[in-house]
Design a protein around this motif. Structure first.
Motif, mmCIF file in Angstrom:
data_model
loop_
_atom_site.group_PDB
_atom_site.id
_atom_site.type_symbol
_atom_site.label_atom_id
_atom_site.label_comp_id
_atom_site.label_asym_id
_atom_site.label_seq_id
_atom_site.Cartn_x
_atom_site.Cartn_y
_atom_site.Cartn_z
ATOM 1 N N ILE A 107 43.984 39.610 35.660
ATOM 2 C CA ILE A 107 42.841 40.082 36.444
ATOM 3 C C ILE A 107 41.796 38.978 36.446
ATOM 4 C CG2 ILE A 107 41.056 41.836 36.713
ATOM 5 C CD1 ILE A 107 42.843 43.721 35.082
ATOM 6 N N GLU A 108 41.271 38.667 37.622
ATOM 7 C CA GLU A 108 40.276 37.608 37.774
ATOM 8 C C GLU A 108 38.972 38.159 38.329
ATOM 9 O OE1 GLU A 108 43.517 34.017 38.456
ATOM 10 O OE2 GLU A 108 42.752 35.103 40.206
ATOM 11 N N ASN A 109 37.864 37.465 38.021
ATOM 12 C CA ASN A 109 36.519 37.827 38.476
ATOM 13 C C ASN A 109 36.059 39.180 37.915
ATOM 14 O OD1 ASN A 109 36.056 35.517 40.215
ATOM 15 N ND2 ASN A 109 37.524 36.427 41.635
ATOM 16 N N GLY A 153 37.546 38.563 45.334
ATOM 17 C CA GLY A 153 36.779 39.565 44.611
ATOM 18 C C GLY A 153 37.388 39.792 43.230
ATOM 19 N N THR A 154 37.038 40.895 42.600
ATOM 20 C CA THR A 154 37.708 41.288 41.356
ATOM 21 C C THR A 154 39.096 41.764 41.748
ATOM 22 O OG1 THR A 154 35.597 41.945 40.371
ATOM 23 C CG2 THR A 154 37.611 42.804 39.351
ATOM 24 N N HIS A 155 40.129 41.067 41.268
ATOM 25 C CA HIS A 155 41.465 41.366 41.777
ATOM 26 C C HIS A 155 42.528 41.182 40.704
ATOM 27 C CE1 HIS A 155 41.258 36.962 42.332
ATOM 28 N NE2 HIS A 155 42.567 36.992 42.119
ATOM 29 N N ILE A 174 46.124 39.985 30.960
ATOM 30 C CA ILE A 174 44.955 39.213 30.545
ATOM 31 C C ILE A 174 43.951 39.242 31.685
ATOM 32 C CG2 ILE A 174 46.159 37.724 28.904
ATOM 33 C CD1 ILE A 174 46.272 35.557 31.093
ATOM 34 N N GLY A 175 42.671 39.106 31.341
ATOM 35 C CA GLY A 175 41.631 39.128 32.353
ATOM 36 C C GLY A 175 40.573 38.080 32.060
ATOM 37 N N VAL A 176 39.905 37.618 33.106
ATOM 38 C CA VAL A 176 38.858 36.608 32.975
ATOM 39 C C VAL A 176 37.667 36.983 33.841
ATOM 40 C CG1 VAL A 176 40.466 34.733 32.426
ATOM 41 C CG2 VAL A 176 39.890 35.185 34.817
#
Length: 269
Positions: A232-234, A93-95, A203-205
């Motif tokens: 952070i991903e998703n 998920g967003t994590h 950083i996030g994507v």
């Protein structure tokens, strides 16, 4: 500091003692981010944008396995209330990715300084390039172009990549190309080395991974996280956030020894 020095410093952080020093430096940057977030909050309209995908067992994961499964533990008709027993993989998920995810002695997710989880949000848009190249990356030139348009990136900021990939969620192309190979945008290591030099906290994507899908060595994970920083991903909703001026609230979980975990990410504009 020269880029060669930054790269050498990042490599050194993989050693135990240097990793501890990097974690301390990262904590200092997070604290600076908390200070610089306050003026942005004071000037905001108070509009809240959710950057988090709703998530269930069908949400795509890196290894293709369900990131969460549900088992009923209490039933309303039998027990008078309802309760699920959940089995969760941390990185689904967003994590958030904590430093411990790619280092032996980095900070676990519960050890992240909460003051550093409220920070200026800087969004770098590479959607046009990603539409042509599914493995497009954020480059140092993109960071420099953002600075030219918005000014310096604050120490302690969260820098997020907007590639437009969130719109693909629900389609196999979010994860793989027509040949079944991983294909999605991410950061390049030269860009994250530059951001580390600036004291960026996270950083996030809007994709499955900080590294692009065709990465063979997880170079960004291996250099960014052991320095005491998080990823952070998703992410969702980055198309609704301005390039500069928003404040991010990173609702990181606090389970001990956690290498990361599902997170609620909000932006105040």
């Amino acid at each position: 500091m020269c880029h060669a020095c930054v790269i050498e410093s990042v490599k050194s952080n993989m050693l135990s003692r240097r990793a501890l020093f990097g974690a301390a430096a990262g904590s200092a940057a997070l604290a600076m981010g908390a200070v610089s977030a306050r003026p942005a909050l004071a000037q905001s309209s108070g509009r809240v944008i959710d950057l988090t995908h709703a998530w269930d067992g069908d949400f795509p994961t890196f290894d293709g396995l369900p990131g969460i499964t549900y088992e009923p533990d209490k039933l309303l008709e039998r027990d008078g209330y309802q309760l699920w027993k959940l089995t969760i993989f941390e990185h689904s998920g967003t994590h958030i990715d904590a430093p411990l995810h790619f280092s032996e002695d980095g900070a676990s997710v519960d050890e992240l300084d909460p003051a550093g989880l409220v920070c200026p949000l800087c969004v770098i848009d590479i959607a046009a390039r990603a539409a042509e190249d599914p493995n497009a990356t954020v480059l140092p030139e993109d960071v420099e172009a953002w600075i030219g348009a918005h000014g310096q990136i604050p120490a302690g900021a969260l820098v997020a990549m907007h590639s437009g990939w969130a719109a693909k969620l629900g389609d196999p192309s979010y994860r793989v190309d027509a040949d079944g190979a991983f294909a999605f945008p991410g950061f390049s290591q030269p860009a994250t080395d530059l951001l580390a030099e600036m004291g960026v906290a996270g950083i996030g994507v809007d994709t499955l991974s900080l590294d692009p899908g065709n990465s063979a060595d997880f170079a960004v994970h291996n250099s960014w996280l052991p320095g005491g920083r998080y990823g952070i991903e998703n992410l969702a909703g980055l198309d609704r956030v301005p390039g500069a001026g928003a404040t991010a609230f990173v609702g990181a979980p606090t389970h001990k020894r956690g290498t990361g975990g599902p997170a609620r990410i909000l932006a105040v504009v």
